[in-house]
Structure formats: structure tokens, C-alpha cells
Design an enzyme around this catalytic site. Structure first.
Site, PDB file in Angstrom:
ATOM      1  N   HIS A 184       0.850  -1.196   0.000  1.00 48.43           N
ATOM      2  CA  HIS A 184       0.000   0.000   0.000  1.00 48.43           C
ATOM      3  C   HIS A 184       0.885   1.246   0.000  1.00 48.43           C
ATOM      4  O   HIS A 184       1.311   1.708   1.067  1.00 48.43           O
ATOM      5  CB  HIS A 184      -0.902   0.004   1.236  1.00 48.43           C
ATOM      6  CG  HIS A 184      -1.802  -1.188   1.335  1.00 48.43           C
ATOM      7  ND1 HIS A 184      -1.341  -2.435   1.667  1.00 48.43           N
ATOM      8  CD2 HIS A 184      -3.143  -1.307   1.145  1.00 48.43           C
ATOM      9  CE1 HIS A 184      -2.357  -3.284   1.684  1.00 48.43           C
ATOM     10  NE2 HIS A 184      -3.459  -2.625   1.371  1.00 48.43           N
ATOM     11  N   HIS A 244      -4.130   3.062  -3.245  1.00 47.72           N
ATOM     12  CA  HIS A 244      -4.324   2.518  -1.895  1.00 47.72           C
ATOM     13  C   HIS A 244      -3.629   1.173  -1.696  1.00 47.72           C
ATOM     14  O   HIS A 244      -2.821   1.019  -0.783  1.00 47.72           O
ATOM     15  CB  HIS A 244      -5.818   2.367  -1.595  1.00 47.72           C
ATOM     16  CG  HIS A 244      -6.102   1.676  -0.295  1.00 47.72           C
ATOM     17  ND1 HIS A 244      -5.998   2.319   0.919  1.00 47.72           N
ATOM     18  CD2 HIS A 244      -6.470   0.402  -0.018  1.00 47.72           C
ATOM     19  CE1 HIS A 244      -6.281   1.464   1.896  1.00 47.72           C
ATOM     20  NE2 HIS A 244      -6.577   0.291   1.345  1.00 47.72           N
ATOM     21  N   GLU A 298     -16.233  -5.440  25.580  1.00 48.52           N
ATOM     22  CA  GLU A 298     -15.325  -6.593  25.621  1.00 48.52           C
ATOM     23  C   GLU A 298     -14.214  -6.516  24.578  1.00 48.52           C
ATOM     24  O   GLU A 298     -13.068  -6.865  24.852  1.00 48.52           O
ATOM     25  CB  GLU A 298     -16.104  -7.904  25.425  1.00 48.52           C
ATOM     26  CG  GLU A 298     -16.998  -8.280  26.583  1.00 48.52           C
ATOM     27  CD  GLU A 298     -18.393  -7.713  26.449  1.00 48.52           C
ATOM     28  OE1 GLU A 298     -19.263  -8.101  27.258  1.00 48.52           O
ATOM     29  OE2 GLU A 298     -18.625  -6.891  25.523  1.00 48.52           O
ATOM     30  N   HIS A 355     -26.263 -17.243  26.278  1.00 51.53           N
ATOM     31  CA  HIS A 355     -25.146 -17.015  27.183  1.00 51.53           C
ATOM     32  C   HIS A 355     -24.327 -18.279  27.443  1.00 51.53           C
ATOM     33  O   HIS A 355     -23.371 -18.232  28.212  1.00 51.53           O
ATOM     34  CB  HIS A 355     -25.664 -16.477  28.523  1.00 51.53           C
ATOM     35  CG  HIS A 355     -26.074 -15.042  28.493  1.00 51.53           C
ATOM     36  ND1 HIS A 355     -26.959 -14.549  27.561  1.00 51.53           N
ATOM     37  CD2 HIS A 355     -25.713 -13.987  29.273  1.00 51.53           C
ATOM     38  CE1 HIS A 355     -27.137 -13.243  27.783  1.00 51.53           C
ATOM     39  NE2 HIS A 355     -26.388 -12.883  28.811  1.00 51.53           N
TER      40      HIS A 355
END
Length: 690
Positions: free
Chosen positions: A31, A267, A421, A483
Site C-alpha cells: 500500500h 491505496h 469486551e 449465554h
């Protein structure tokens, strides 16, 4: 201090741009656009502000630099070369090649100094930088004294549009604003280009307003191509703001100097040969020459290198003086810089006997953490809003908070991550990368899945972070299948260089922490129960620290029952059921398969021998168990919502159904008269271990 131009500024910037074009062209991969667009700010930052030295690359008070938009790593490699770090011109020429010191994205612990964290997955580096900033703030609050400002380094981060679109960056930015991390300065490469093209197709939000809402200090420079004075003034102003992190929105032109500058064509692909020719002619370089650094640029950067070396030398002298006035603090800090654990810390680990009461392993973990927090001051704890459920906070812990909140202070060792998290995982990587800390943090095991990108980078980067992952199976009960992480262990066990622990009792929980604390170059996930577990006869810290061991041995066994965590005690009872049928069952506990795999082959075969079948038992799916057992008994789908005992009954994870399956396995092998060769022996035979 006003900006003072240097006669070599323009030549140095042009050098960075042409080198980036050459590096990517030679590898035919990479890049070039971002390095060419950000060359001015990179030169300005490293020549005027960054304090560090390739001659003393691990100096603890060095400024930290993170390239979050890691696809542009040619820029970082060029800067490290110019700054005298251990990257030669030949290394730059081997960019993206096999065994190169310049891989396709920056990798820490890859043999190159100056790469603080591994970046590539966008948003991770930005989030790591929040961890680096927290670490500096805590170190300063802990060790700085009047007349001895040992820790005052900054963390500088480059990031792009992609980083800002990733959710992990939003989580981290929100927390950084709350914590008022004035030592964090982030420079946003606002070039309006991503792989898909102009960001108008997908990313049109007002980034400045977003970060103002996060309570950041926000600045803008609208000409990142040429306005060195404006960029300098922005960083100068950022230094003056000590109670907020700073975001500088820098408008740049991707691929500046290319014939197709400003477009997506620069890019992620090398420039065409004729484009590189005109680029070099434009900047006064000989188009026939490649990988050129003019003598005056090398000379200018040699002076910059010396400034960094002088700063490091001055710090070490101050640290020597610090010893005479604060000997205890000097000794403690020296130990932590060296990466040594406190002498005798292992004595803090609690031990248990079968007569002790049954306790949930999350509660056992709380007991261990309370003792280790005293024995190991470098532990930085925390939790993703689940402190009362994870039991990760010890009794006299102080929260890491800006003092103005009156909720704690920067010397605090417990971080309230909030419901973030993924950022928590990435921040822990940054905390460990700083060099003085072993971070721990808690959530439910199921929600480690939210952070799997950061967890994987922990392992790849060799960061020592410890996840306290409670509510580890269907045993959490009524919260239901949303869960209950029946598949998460398989994913984590599949990550190289990560230890997944599922302890069965108190001794095994202590063993898990022992190995995790001693594992200086890999992360650990400790999967812990909500439900109570009995203290097992035959367990010990020493045995469990091997990752797998024989809990109960019998001669002439008909079968081995191998299990982890809460299912070990169930297998003990299943063995009693088998005994009523005249069948002898050995019991093996496998709290950590990856640690067990590192044991000598003779030991592993003594635990899981050939000669009789092995039944694996776990309240997870079967993936990964084939290398330890002949038959598996566990979950075949998702869990359900009900009290834990009802779920264990429903999914046949009770002594009676386990014993019934074990007896059928024994009968099958006896009837077929096929020798039960241990999977350990088979694996060893084909891996060359035997």
C-alpha cells in the site's frame, strides 16, 4: 515554541515518499498511498516531537508510536530505518518476502525494535494505544516523585478511515474520553479513500463531532500535504491539553505525488513504473536510482537519533539518582522493567483438600486474585461491567479513574471497562506491550467471542494477558443458550500460542493462575463455573500445572474417563456407577490441553495410554477432542434456559448416562477385538515424537 523549518524538511519528506514507492514496487505488493500521503506528518512527528532511541530501543519512558492503519507499514519501516532502529536498507528491500523483518503489516516481537504492537485488523492499533496510555498514566501515578518525573511519555497513533469504522475503535475511544487520557495523541489520516473507493459511499459521519461527544480534544489541519507549521501547531496544542485525549483530523492526499494521487488506485497496489519515474523527477530524485536516501537526510536523522539517545541517557542518570532517595521503589521498578516476578509469589496460591467445601471456580478465582494482587503489584485487573458476577475485584482495590471523578485515581489497579469486551481485549494488549504490567480482566466466557480479534492478536503478538471468563458452560443455567458458550472453547483452543484453562476445583484454579502468571509470552483464558464444584481427591497444583494428569489410577482399567472443569467430578461419580457393573475406570483431568501438549510424550502416554478406550466428557461440543479420546460425550447443539441441574439432566451430562455410554464403549472394543491405540500415540507416530 513556534515552528522552525529545517533546510532538509522537504528533502526528507520526498525521500519518504519515493522510498515508499520503491519498497512497494519491488515487492509487487502493498500500500504506497498512505505512506506517501502521511510522509509530512511522519517526518514532523519524529523529527520534532517523538522521544526515543534506536540505540536504547526498550527504554521504558520512550514515547510509543502505533500505526493503527497498519497496511501503510512501509511508512513505519522507513521511519525506523531513518531513526537508527535495527532495520537496514536491505531489510526494506525484502518487504513482504519470506522471513523478512518487514512483513505485510507491523508485528511486534518479530525481531524489529520500535514496533510496539501488532496492527493490521483495523481499529486494533488505535485501541492498543488506549492501553499504552493507561499504562503510562498508572506508572506515573505509582512511581513519579517530586523531582523525579520518571514517566511522562506520550502515545502517538496514526489511524485512518477504516480504523474509525470498526466498532472496537468506538469502544476504546469512548473509554479513553471517560478516563481523560491526556497523554494520548491520535492523528487521523482523513484522505477519504478506502478499498471500495471514496468514503462517500459508506462513511460520511462528522468524525470531529463524534469525538467531541466522547469528550476528546479535537483539532483539524486542512492541508496535511504541505502545511508543516499547521501540523506542528496542532501537536503543540495537543501537548498542552492534559485532561483529554486529542484527535487531530489531518486532511491528506493519498498517494501524493503520483499521477493518480487522491484516488483509490494508490491505496493497495504498487505504482506503475512510469508513475514512479515522474514521481522521482518531480521531487528532484534520479529516476534511474532506487532506494535512495540523500546524505543530508541521513545526517539530519542522525541528529534526531542523538536527541533520543541523549534523552534516554538523561533518564537513566535520573533513575540512578532516584535509587538513592527511593530505594524500595527503585528496586520494584527495576524488577518490573526486567520482567521478573516477585520472589516467592507462588506461596500466595491457595491449596485445597477434599474435606474443603464445594465452591464455584469463579469464587475460587476471586480468592486467588485477592492474594496475587498483593503478591504481584504489576497485576492490573478489571472487568467488562460484570465485576459482581466475574468476582474479579479484590477487597481493597482502587479503581483506575481520573482523580477529578472522585471514583478512584490513576494509581488504581482495577479498570472499569464498561460493556466493551472487544476494546477491553485490545486495551489489555496495549497494557502488556507497555512493559510493566500483567493485565487481567473478566467477562462471561461467551462474550470473549466478542473480542476474538483482540484475543487472536494477543496470541500472535505474544502478549501476556489473562481473561477471567466465568459462566463457562450450560451450568450458568437460566440465562439460556444466548449465554451458554458450547462452541467458544473450540475456537479458543484452536488459536496457536493461547492457553485455555477449565479448572475442576480449587487446586486446579490455583494451577491455572500459576501457569498463566509464569507464561510471559502468551495469553490465557480461564473458563470458570457459576455452580459449585467439589474439591477433588487426587488433585494438586503441581499435577494440574502440567495441563493434564491422572486424578484416579486403577490397575487393568477397562476405560479412561477424561474430562475438564465441572464434568470431572461427574466422571468421578460415573466411575462409581461403572464399578457396580464390574468395570474399572481411570479418571483423567485435562484442565489445559495446550499445556498438556507441551509435556514429554512419555508423560502424555502415561496419562492417556493405549490398551483401553478413552471417553472424553465435556459440556461443550466435540471439536478438538479427537486427539485425546476415542469417543466423546457432550453437547451436540446449543443449550437451553433452565436451572443448571435440569440442563445437565436434559443433556445427559450426569453420572448414570455417562456410565451407560462408557459401558457401551467398553463392550464395543471387546466385541470387535480391536486394540485401542491412544490418540496420543498415533499423533506422536506421525509427528516424529515417538
Amino acid at each position: 515554541m513556534p515552528f522552525t523549518p529545517s533546510p532538509t524538511d522537504e528533502k526528507a519528506i520526498a525521500t519518504i515518499r519515493t522510498l515508499a514507492a520503491d519498497i512497494v514496487a519491488k515487492s509487487n505488493s502493498g500500500h504506497p498511498g498512505m505512506p506517501m500521503g502521511m510522509a509530512p506528518i511522519a517526518h514532523l512527528l519524529f523529527s520534532r516531537f517523538y522521544t526515543g532511541s534506536g540505540k536504547d530501543a526498550k527504554w521504558i519512558n520512550r514515547d510509543r508510536f502505533v500505526l493503527s492503519n497498519g497496511h501503510g507499514c512501509a511508512l513505519q519501516y522507513i521511519m525506523l530505518h531513518l531513526l537508527g532502529y535495527n532495520l537496514s536498507m536491505d531489510d526494506l528491500k525484502s518487504f513482504r518476502q519470506l522471513d523478512s523483518k518487514c512483513p505485510g503489516h507491523p508485528e511486534t516481537n518479530h525481531g524489529v525494535d520500535g514496533i510496539e504492537v501488532t496492527t493490521g485488523p483495523l481499529g486494533q492499533g488505535f485501541s492498543n494505544s488506549v492501553g499504552l496510555a493507561i499504562a503510562q498514566a498508572n506508572a506515573a501515578a505509582t512511581f513519579n516523585k517530586d523531582g523525579f518525573e520518571l514517566f511522562n511519555n506520550k502515545t502517538y497513533t496514526f489511524l485512518g478511515d477504516g480504523c474509525l469504522q470498526e466498532g472496537v475503535a468506538s469502544e476504546a475511544a469512548s473509554l479513553a474520553g471517560h478516563l481523560k487520557l491526556g497523554n494520548l495523541i491520535c492523528i487521523y489520516d482523513d484522505n477519504h479513500i478506502s478499498i471500495d473507493g471514496d468514503t462517500a459511499c459508506s462513511f460520511t459521519e462528522d468524525v470531529e463531532q463524534r469525538f467531541l461527544a466522547y469528550d476528546w480534544h479535537v483539532l483539524a489541519v486542512n492541508d496535511g500535504d504541505k502545511d508543516l507549521a499547521g501540523m506542528y501547531a496542532a501537536i503543540e496544542e495537543a501537548h498542552k491539553v492534559t485532561d483529554k485525549p486529542t484527535l487531530i483530523r489531518l486532511k491528506t492526499t493519498i498517494g501524493f505525488g503520483s499521477k493518480i494521487q487522491g484516488g483509490a488506485g494508490t491505496h493497495g497496489a504498487p505504482l506503475k513504473a512510469d508513475d514512479i519515474v515522474q514521481l522521482k523527477e518531480k521531487f528532484g530524485f534520479n529516476p534511474e536510482e532506487k532506494f535512495v536516501v540523500p546524505d543530508e537526510v541521513y545526517a539530519a536523522y542522525k541528529e534526531i537519533q542523538q536527541k533520543g539517545a541523549d534523552a534516554a541517557s538523561k533518564w537513566h542518570k535520573q533513575f540512578d539518582e532516584f535509587k538513592s532517595k527511593f530505594s524500595a521503589e527503585h528496586k520494584e521498578l527495576s524488577r518490573r522493567i526486567a520482567g521478573e516476578l516477585p520472589q516467592g509469589w507462588e506461596s500466595a496460591l491457595p491449596t485445597y483438600s477434599p474435606s474443603d467445601s464445594a465452591v464455584a471456580s469463579r469464587k475460587l478465582s476471586e480468592t486467588v486474585l485477592a492474594k496475587l494482587a498483593v503478591a504481584i503489584p504489576e497485576l492490573l485487573g478489571g472487568s467488562a461491567d460484570l465485576t459482581g458476577s466475574n468476582l474479579t475485584r479484590w477487597g481493597d482495590a482502587v479503581d483506575f479513574q481520573h482523580p477529578s471523578t472522585r471514583l478512584g485515581d490513576y494509581s488504581g489497579r482495577y479498570i472499569r471497562y464498561g460493556v466493551r469486551e472487544h476494546a477491553m481485549g485490545a486495551i489489555m494488549n496495549g497494557l502488556n506491550a507497555y512493559g510493566l504490567f500483567i493485565p487481567t480482566a473478566g467477562t462471561f466466557l461467551n462474550f470473549v467471542s466478542y473480542a476474538i480479534g483482540a484475543v487472536r492478536l494477543s496470541a500472535l503478538s505474544k502478549h501476556q494477558v489473562i481473561w477471567v471468563a466465568t459462566h463457562d458452560s450450560i451450568g450458568l443455567g437460566e440465562d439460556g443458550p444466548t449465554h451458554q458458550p458450547v462452541e467458544t472453547a473450540s475456537a479458543l483452543r484452536a488459536i496457536p500460542n493461547l492457553d485455555f484453562w477449565r479448572p475442576a476445583d480449587g487446586n486446579e484454579t490455583s494451577a491455572a493462575y500459576k501457569v498463566a502468571i509464569e507464561a510471559r509470552h502468551n495469553p490465557s483464558v480461564l473458563a470458570l463455573t457459576r455452580q459449585n464444584l467439589p474439591q477433588l481427591e487426587g488433585s494438586s497444583i503441581e499435577k494440574a500445572a502440567k495441563g493434564g494428569y491422572v486424578l484416579k489410577e486403577v490397575e487393568n482399567a477397562d476405560i479412561t474417563l477424561a474430562a475438564t472443569g465441572s464434568e470431572v467430578a461427574i466422571c468421578v461419580d460415573a466411575a462409581k456407577e461403572l464399578e457396580k457393573q464390574g468395570l474399572k475406570a481411570r479418571i483423567v483431568s485435562l484442565p489445559c490441553m495446550s499445556v498438556f501438549d507441551k509435556q514429554p510424550i512419555d508423560y502424555r502416554l502415561s496419562v492417556l495410554p493405549s490398551g483401553h478406550p478413552i471417553l472424553g466428557v465435556e459440556a461443550y461440543g466435540k471439536h478438538g477432542w479427537a486427539q485425546y479420546c476415542h469417543v466423546f460425550h457432550g453437547m451436540k447443539g446449543f443449550g437451553a434456559s433452565a436451572p443448571a441441574p435440569a440442563l445437565y439432566k436434559k443433556f445427559l451430562l450426569e453420572p448414570q448416562p455417562i456410565a451407560e455410554k462408557a459401558s457401551k464403549v467398553v463392550a464395543h472394543y471387546k466385541k470387535s477385538n480391536v486394540a485401542a491405540v491412544s490418540p496420543i500415540e498415533l499423533e506422536a507416530a506421525f509427528s516424529g515424537e515417538a
